[in-house]
Design an enzyme around this catalytic site. Sequence first.
Site, PDB file in Angstrom:
ATOM      1  CE  LYS A  11      37.261  87.373 -60.363  1.00  0.00           C
ATOM      2  NZ  LYS A  11      37.442  87.107 -58.785  1.00  0.00           N
ATOM      3  CE1 TYR A  51      32.071  86.909 -58.647  1.00  0.00           C
ATOM      4  CE2 TYR A  51      32.498  88.768 -60.511  1.00  0.00           C
ATOM      5  CZ  TYR A  51      32.442  87.750 -59.514  1.00  0.00           C
ATOM      6  OH  TYR A  51      33.995  86.928 -59.824  1.00  0.00           O
ATOM      7  CG  ASN A 114      40.520  86.936 -56.894  1.00  0.00           C
ATOM      8  OD1 ASN A 114      39.987  87.182 -58.045  1.00  0.00           O
ATOM      9  ND2 ASN A 114      40.074  86.552 -56.046  1.00  0.00           N
ATOM     10  CG  HIS A 117      34.693  83.693 -61.973  1.00  0.00           C
ATOM     11  ND1 HIS A 117      34.077  83.392 -60.759  1.00  0.00           N
ATOM     12  CD2 HIS A 117      33.840  82.677 -62.784  1.00  0.00           C
ATOM     13  CE1 HIS A 117      33.068  82.685 -60.471  1.00  0.00           C
ATOM     14  NE2 HIS A 117      32.485  81.859 -62.092  1.00  0.00           N
ATOM     15  CD  GLU A 128      29.149  81.594 -62.634  1.00  0.00           C
ATOM     16  OE1 GLU A 128      30.018  81.528 -61.116  1.00  0.00           O
ATOM     17  OE2 GLU A 128      30.835  80.887 -63.318  1.00  0.00           O
TER      18      GLU A 128
HETATM   19  P1  GDP Z   1      36.136  82.367 -55.527  1.00  0.00           P
HETATM   20  O1  GDP Z   1      35.245  81.287 -56.015  1.00  0.00           O
HETATM   21  O2  GDP Z   1      37.318  82.084 -55.084  1.00  0.00           O
HETATM   22  O3  GDP Z   1      36.568  84.052 -56.378  1.00  0.00           O
HETATM   23  O4  GDP Z   1      35.737  83.629 -54.414  1.00  0.00           O
HETATM   24  P2  GDP Z   1      34.340  83.615 -53.771  1.00  0.00           P
HETATM   25  O5  GDP Z   1      33.102  82.932 -54.401  1.00  0.00           O
HETATM   26  O6  GDP Z   1      33.930  83.602 -52.536  1.00  0.00           O
HETATM   27  O7  GDP Z   1      34.094  85.494 -54.238  1.00  0.00           O
HETATM   28  C1  GDP Z   1      34.562  85.361 -54.912  1.00  0.00           C
HETATM   29  C2  GDP Z   1      34.777  86.982 -55.456  1.00  0.00           C
HETATM   30  O8  GDP Z   1      34.639  88.021 -54.538  1.00  0.00           O
HETATM   31  C3  GDP Z   1      36.784  86.272 -55.292  1.00  0.00           C
HETATM   32  O9  GDP Z   1      37.042  85.980 -56.620  1.00  0.00           O
HETATM   33  C4  GDP Z   1      37.275  88.241 -54.974  1.00  0.00           C
HETATM   34  O10 GDP Z   1      37.255  88.647 -56.375  1.00  0.00           O
HETATM   35  C5  GDP Z   1      35.655  88.771 -54.157  1.00  0.00           C
HETATM   36  N1  GDP Z   1      35.784  88.618 -52.936  1.00  0.00           N
HETATM   37  C6  GDP Z   1      35.354  87.258 -52.367  1.00  0.00           C
HETATM   38  N2  GDP Z   1      35.721  88.033 -50.732  1.00  0.00           N
HETATM   39  C7  GDP Z   1      36.673  88.980 -50.291  1.00  0.00           C
HETATM   40  C8  GDP Z   1      36.368  89.954 -49.701  1.00  0.00           C
HETATM   41  O11 GDP Z   1      37.194  89.815 -48.886  1.00  0.00           O
HETATM   42  N3  GDP Z   1      37.210  91.330 -50.317  1.00  0.00           N
HETATM   43  C9  GDP Z   1      36.775  91.659 -51.282  1.00  0.00           C
HETATM   44  N4  GDP Z   1      37.300  93.269 -51.945  1.00  0.00           N
HETATM   45  N5  GDP Z   1      36.592  91.303 -52.453  1.00  0.00           N
HETATM   46  C10 GDP Z   1      35.881  89.576 -52.392  1.00  0.00           C
END
Ligand code: GDP
Length: 140
Positions: A11, A51, A114, A117, A128
Site C-alpha cells: 500500500k 474496495y 497498514n 492488502h 481481485e
Molecule cells: P484486512 O482484510 O485486514 O485488510 O481488513 P478489512 O477487510 O477489514 O479492511 C480493509 C482495509 O480497510 C484495511 O486493511 C484498512 O486499510 C482499512 N480499514 C479497516 N478498518 C479501518 C478503520 O477503522 N479506519 C480506517 N481509516 N481504515 C480502516
Amino acid sequence: MAVQRTLSIIKPDATRRNLTGKIIAKFEDAGLRVVAQKRIRLTKEEAGRFYAVHRERPFYDELCEFMASAPIVVQVLEGEDAIAKNREVMGATDPAEAAEGTIRKEFALSKGENSVHGSDAPETAAEEIRFFFSELEIVG
Ligand code: GDP
C-alpha cells in the site's frame, strides 16, 4: 494442502517509505512466490471499485483517498495454502493487535495505513487477481 494464488497489495504508506523489498522478503521467507507484479497508481475511483465491498463502512472514503495517494505494488503470490499463509504473514488489520514478526507489526502506521492488502478467500482472490492482471502477466 493445495497450491493457491492470492492477490497482494503493498500500500501507499509502504511504497512512500521505500519498504517494497523488505515486505517482499517477508513473503518469500514464508515460502510464497511472486508470480506477477507491477507498480501502479490508482485513481480514487479505481480504488473505490476495488474496495466496493466496504462501500457502506465509515472509513470507505478515507480508504479510497489513501489508496490513491501514492503508487502501490500489486502482486500475485503463489504457494501451498497461499491465501491463509499470506494473511498470517500480514498480521491483524490493526498493527496494535498484530503478532510479532508480521508485516503489519513491523511496518504498519495505523489501522488504515497498514502497509499491505491480501485476499481473504479463494473467490475474492480470483476476482481481485482478475481486477489487476491478465492471464498472460502471471508466470508461475
Ligand atoms: P484486512 O482484510 O485486514 O485488510 O481488513 P478489512 O477487510 O477489514 O479492511 C480493509 C482495509 O480497510 C484495511 O486493511 C484498512 O486499510 C482499512 N480499514 C479497516 N478498518 C479501518 C478503520 O477503522 N479506519 C480506517 N481509516 N481504515 C480502516
